[in-house]
Motif scaffolding. Sequence first.
Motif, PDB file in Angstrom:
ATOM      1  N   LYS A  79       0.818  -1.211   0.000  1.00  0.00           N
ATOM      2  CA  LYS A  79       0.000   0.000   0.000  1.00  0.00           C
ATOM      3  C   LYS A  79       0.854   1.264   0.000  1.00  0.00           C
ATOM      4  N   THR A  80       2.122   1.126   0.363  1.00  0.00           N
ATOM      5  CA  THR A  80       3.029   2.272   0.386  1.00  0.00           C
ATOM      6  C   THR A  80       4.354   1.874  -0.256  1.00  0.00           C
ATOM      7  N   LYS A  81       5.138   2.876  -0.648  1.00  0.00           N
ATOM      8  CA  LYS A  81       6.442   2.609  -1.253  1.00  0.00           C
ATOM      9  C   LYS A  81       7.376   1.891  -0.280  1.00  0.00           C
ATOM     10  N   PRO A  82       7.456   2.321   0.995  1.00  0.00           N
ATOM     11  CA  PRO A  82       8.318   1.588   1.934  1.00  0.00           C
ATOM     12  C   PRO A  82       7.897   0.129   2.103  1.00  0.00           C
ATOM     13  N   GLU A  83       6.586  -0.118   2.104  1.00  0.00           N
ATOM     14  CA  GLU A  83       6.112  -1.496   2.229  1.00  0.00           C
ATOM     15  C   GLU A  83       6.525  -2.309   1.007  1.00  0.00           C
ATOM     16  N   MET A  84       6.423  -1.711  -0.179  1.00  0.00           N
ATOM     17  CA  MET A  84       6.828  -2.415  -1.388  1.00  0.00           C
ATOM     18  C   MET A  84       8.322  -2.716  -1.365  1.00  0.00           C
ATOM     19  N   ASN A  85       9.116  -1.740  -0.931  1.00  0.00           N
ATOM     20  CA  ASN A  85      10.563  -1.952  -0.864  1.00  0.00           C
ATOM     21  C   ASN A  85      10.913  -3.089   0.086  1.00  0.00           C
ATOM     22  N   ALA A  86      10.182  -3.176   1.197  1.00  0.00           N
ATOM     23  CA  ALA A  86      10.438  -4.234   2.174  1.00  0.00           C
ATOM     24  C   ALA A  86      10.089  -5.602   1.597  1.00  0.00           C
ATOM     25  N   ILE A  87       8.988  -5.673   0.857  1.00  0.00           N
ATOM     26  CA  ILE A  87       8.581  -6.939   0.237  1.00  0.00           C
ATOM     27  C   ILE A  87       9.611  -7.377  -0.803  1.00  0.00           C
ATOM     28  N   VAL A  88      10.057  -6.432  -1.632  1.00  0.00           N
ATOM     29  CA  VAL A  88      11.034  -6.753  -2.671  1.00  0.00           C
ATOM     30  C   VAL A  88      12.357  -7.197  -2.053  1.00  0.00           C
ATOM     31  N   GLU A  89      12.763  -6.547  -0.984  1.00  0.00           N
ATOM     32  CA  GLU A  89      14.000  -6.951  -0.306  1.00  0.00           C
ATOM     33  C   GLU A  89      13.876  -8.372   0.233  1.00  0.00           C
ATOM     34  N   GLN A  90      12.706  -8.693   0.749  1.00  0.00           N
ATOM     35  CA  GLN A  90      12.469 -10.059   1.219  1.00  0.00           C
ATOM     36  C   GLN A  90      12.589 -11.041   0.056  1.00  0.00           C
ATOM     37  N   GLY A  91      12.015 -10.686  -1.089  1.00  0.00           N
ATOM     38  CA  GLY A  91      12.116 -11.538  -2.264  1.00  0.00           C
ATOM     39  C   GLY A  91      13.554 -11.709  -2.731  1.00  0.00           C
ATOM     40  N   ARG A  92      14.321 -10.632  -2.669  1.00  0.00           N
ATOM     41  CA  ARG A  92      15.732 -10.703  -3.061  1.00  0.00           C
ATOM     42  C   ARG A  92      16.490 -11.683  -2.179  1.00  0.00           C
ATOM     43  N   LEU A  93      16.244 -11.611  -0.879  1.00  0.00           N
ATOM     44  CA  LEU A  93      16.941 -12.491   0.056  1.00  0.00           C
ATOM     45  C   LEU A  93      16.523 -13.947  -0.130  1.00  0.00           C
ATOM     46  N   ILE A  94      15.235 -14.175  -0.325  1.00  0.00           N
ATOM     47  CA  ILE A  94      14.745 -15.547  -0.483  1.00  0.00           C
ATOM     48  C   ILE A  94      15.297 -16.182  -1.754  1.00  0.00           C
ATOM     49  N   SER A  95      15.295 -15.434  -2.845  1.00  0.00           N
ATOM     50  CA  SER A  95      15.734 -15.992  -4.128  1.00  0.00           C
ATOM     51  C   SER A  95      17.213 -16.339  -4.134  1.00  0.00           C
ATOM     52  N   ASN A  96      18.005 -15.549  -3.411  1.00  0.00           N
ATOM     53  CA  ASN A  96      19.459 -15.756  -3.358  1.00  0.00           C
ATOM     54  C   ASN A  96      20.079 -15.748  -4.758  1.00  0.00           C
ATOM     55  N   LEU A  97      19.525 -14.908  -5.625  1.00  0.00           N
ATOM     56  CA  LEU A  97      20.036 -14.822  -6.996  1.00  0.00           C
ATOM     57  C   LEU A  97      21.102 -13.742  -7.164  1.00  0.00           C
ATOM     58  N   GLY A  98      21.315 -12.941  -6.126  1.00  0.00           N
ATOM     59  CA  GLY A  98      22.382 -11.951  -6.162  1.00  0.00           C
ATOM     60  C   GLY A  98      22.258 -10.979  -7.321  1.00  0.00           C
ATOM     61  N   ASP A  99      23.386 -10.733  -7.996  1.00  0.00           N
ATOM     62  CA  ASP A  99      23.416  -9.767  -9.094  1.00  0.00           C
ATOM     63  C   ASP A  99      22.600 -10.214 -10.302  1.00  0.00           C
ATOM     64  N   ARG A 100      22.275 -11.511 -10.386  1.00  0.00           N
ATOM     65  CA  ARG A 100      21.493 -11.983 -11.524  1.00  0.00           C
ATOM     66  C   ARG A 100      20.071 -11.417 -11.518  1.00  0.00           C
ATOM     67  N   LEU A 101      19.634 -10.874 -10.387  1.00  0.00           N
ATOM     68  CA  LEU A 101      18.326 -10.227 -10.350  1.00  0.00           C
ATOM     69  C   LEU A 101      18.272  -9.005 -11.263  1.00  0.00           C
ATOM     70  N   ASP A 102      19.430  -8.465 -11.617  1.00  0.00           N
ATOM     71  CA  ASP A 102      19.464  -7.313 -12.521  1.00  0.00           C
ATOM     72  C   ASP A 102      19.362  -7.731 -13.988  1.00  0.00           C
ATOM     73  N   ASP A 103      19.453  -9.035 -14.254  1.00  0.00           N
ATOM     74  CA  ASP A 103      19.382  -9.537 -15.622  1.00  0.00           C
ATOM     75  C   ASP A 103      17.947  -9.871 -16.004  1.00  0.00           C
ATOM     76  N   ARG A 104      17.689  -9.882 -17.294  1.00  0.00           N
ATOM     77  CA  ARG A 104      16.347 -10.214 -17.771  1.00  0.00           C
ATOM     78  C   ARG A 104      16.002 -11.668 -17.460  1.00  0.00           C
ATOM     79  N   VAL A 105      14.729 -11.879 -17.204  1.00  0.00           N
ATOM     80  CA  VAL A 105      14.250 -13.221 -16.877  1.00  0.00           C
ATOM     81  C   VAL A 105      14.517 -14.195 -18.024  1.00  0.00           C
ATOM     82  N   ASN A 106      14.499 -13.709 -19.264  1.00  0.00           N
ATOM     83  CA  ASN A 106      14.695 -14.618 -20.397  1.00  0.00           C
ATOM     84  C   ASN A 106      16.125 -15.148 -20.501  1.00  0.00           C
TER      85      ASN A 106
END
Length: 243
Positions: A107-134
């Motif tokens: 509902k807010t930008k800080p909440e979205m940032n927190a969710i995305v950070e959680q996703g980043r940590l769970i995925s453990n994809l590191g710098d590859r998150l900056d690459d295209r999914v394809n």
Amino acid sequence: MKYAIQAENLTKTFGRTEALRGASFNVIENEIFGLIGHNGAGKTTALRILSTLISATSGSAKIFSYDVAKQPEKVREILSYLPEEAGAYQQLSGIEFLEFMAGFYAKTKPEMNAIVEQGRLISNLGDRLDDRVNTYSKGMLRRLLIARALMMKPKLTILDEPTSGLDVIQSVNVRNMIKKYADQEGVSVLLSSHNMLEVEYLCHRVALLNQGIVVAQGTPDELKQEYGKPNLEEVFMEVTSVE
């Protein structure tokens, strides 16, 4: 005892086909529960009913006491579902995909940032998150999708064949992701799988589904002891009459 899922006598017919014929099982809060069965046994149908995507023909199902038929909006607020055939937008980067999905919940930008950070940590994809999914391998894509399912910290996560099509190393990475997150966050997990090793490793309890009916239920150790078998795979073959 508090239940994450209470499914009672679920039936579902598609024309003349009976996908479920009175399936009943309960999932206790904070446990990982496995739903096992052959192709066509009714696993995905059961998961889709619990996820409010389709309606049961008869029977009832509750998610943390919310009726999936009468209170679907309440169920969707606390549940995350990852189907086996799930995909991600190919032209987005991994982090852009997580941001896009978080936007549906935050509902807010800080909440979205927190969710995305959680996703980043769970995925453990590191710098590859900056690459295209394809550019992702199948294992990387599955890790991204599971991170998407878990990053909102749902009370219940439903995963349909979470390691389908992955090699051994990729499967181990995904299993460890699920187990670690469930242990740390106290999330209840319902998963379906054909991989009996995976089920024994991950699941506190399992239900064996055959022709739309639950034919056995318990911990892996209880089922092995009850049927006098050394592993869950042989129990499965015994109770589903596979020679």
